[in-house]
Scaffold this active site. Structure first.
Site, PDB file in Angstrom:
ATOM      1  N   SER A  75       0.824  -1.210   0.000  1.00 38.27           N
ATOM      2  CA  SER A  75       0.000   0.000   0.000  1.00 38.27           C
ATOM      3  C   SER A  75       0.859   1.261   0.000  1.00 38.27           C
ATOM      4  O   SER A  75       0.362   2.351  -0.216  1.00 38.27           O
ATOM      5  CB  SER A  75      -0.930   0.010   1.218  1.00 38.27           C
ATOM      6  OG  SER A  75      -0.202   0.262   2.390  1.00 38.27           O
TER       7      SER A  75
ATOM      8  N   LYS B 116       1.464   4.520   6.800  1.00 37.31           N
ATOM      9  CA  LYS B 116       0.699   5.401   5.915  1.00 37.31           C
ATOM     10  C   LYS B 116       1.345   6.783   5.917  1.00 37.31           C
ATOM     11  O   LYS B 116       2.149   7.111   6.797  1.00 37.31           O
ATOM     12  CB  LYS B 116      -0.756   5.540   6.400  1.00 37.31           C
ATOM     13  CG  LYS B 116      -1.594   4.273   6.248  1.00 37.31           C
ATOM     14  CD  LYS B 116      -1.984   4.001   4.817  1.00 37.31           C
ATOM     15  CE  LYS B 116      -2.870   2.765   4.726  1.00 37.31           C
ATOM     16  NZ  LYS B 116      -2.158   1.549   5.187  1.00 37.31           N
TER      17      LYS B 116
END
Lengths: 174, 174
Positions: free
Chosen positions: A95, A132
């Site tokens: 991701s 993230k």
DNA sequence: CTTTTTGAATAATGTAACAATATTCAAATG
DNA sequence: CATTTGAATATTGTTACATTATTCAAAAAG
């Protein structure tokens, strides 16, 4: 060759300051005897420092005797600024591929750095660790992946959501 | 609670030998002041070993006191197997982006590893260092970039072309 | 009798002190 | 002018020492 005196007071005589092996003062420190050898090796010769080469090199192979084009590097001190606040996490998934983080990479995380807008951070959500990029305005905070296939999520420090630290380096094995 | 003497000679009184922090005697050693911190950390305990966490973690923040889920890691020994044969090179350009090598990344290179088919290698061509993936059959050797925009090149050890070593790790700063 | 308090005894520890060594420079020598 | 010499001063490995930490049994308390 007479055995006589050779002058009295002389300005500027004597060994100058800063002419020791290290170029800086030293101080006695107590070391357990079994570790003295290793400490001395580390201290006397840059044991953990390995050569760093630039892009252009002289002819022939590199040698430890070279005066390295760009000096020497100690991985630990290069990658870890605040040892007491640093830890590692292994990345999972893709991701964050856009930030150069691949599945299985080792992440160097510094808890002492401020997590500001744009930083890549480690967050635990319900006991799971995630990497993230943090985006924040005065109103809101998001955690955005660096991969269009994944969604952004709203972020807020809660009971089960904690910001662990800022990722400073990514170590990728080949 | 009288202010009196509390007995005379007593066998076995006093701090026992070997009850120091290290379990062995110590001795003063002169250390350059800039390295004292590092030496003390190394000497007092697992200095260069920092916690490595897994993906799932217990509630709350990590603490150095934790028994780290996946143990501790020393970057130097983790990334450098053969110190005398290892050096660093800074990568330039994006010709190896497919292998996770970005512009400005620090490459860990081991000269003691055999450069076989499929390995990412450092080659000097006319005094310039390049990173490429080595492909070889019994007949031929190529250096292939990991980016379709760049061409493969034929490879052969010559006067001005030398294989420097195999890239084992890529360190990417954020 | 059992538990708690106390301080004597001894090791550990950080740092000052010291003796031995290394280094430099100008005076003395040739 | 080149070389030799030793006074002057910094460095360095180790010892010394004052302070701190630790343990234990006697003394005190309950």
């Amino acid at each position: 060759m007479e055995m006589e005196k050779h002058g009295g007071k002389r300005m500027g005589a004597g060994r100058p300051k800063g002419t020791n092996h290290y170029g800086e003062p030293t101080q006695p420190v107590r070391i357990p005897i079994s570790k003295i050898d290793r400490v001395l090796r580390f201290v006397r010769e840059r044991e953990d420092e390995l050569p760093l080469y630039g892009h252009s090199v002289p002819a022939g192979f590199p040698s430890p005797a070279d005066d390295y084009a760009e000096g020497a590097l100690d991985l630990n001190s290069h990658l870890v600024r605040e040892p007491t606040a640093t830890f590692f996490v292994r990345a999972r998934g893709d991701s964050m591929i856009g930030a150069g983080i691949h599945d299985g990479d080792l992440l160097v995380v510094d808890r002492s750095l401020e997590a500001s807008d744009g930083k890549v951070v480690i967050v635990s959500i319900n006991g799971e660790l995630t990497v993230k990029r943090l985006r924040q305005t005065k109103q809101k905070s998001w955690l955005t992946p660096e991969n269009p296939d994944y969604p952004s999520i709203n972020f807020q420090e809660q009971d089960d959501t904690h910001l662990w630290g800022v990722v400073t380096n990514v170590i990728h094995s080949l």
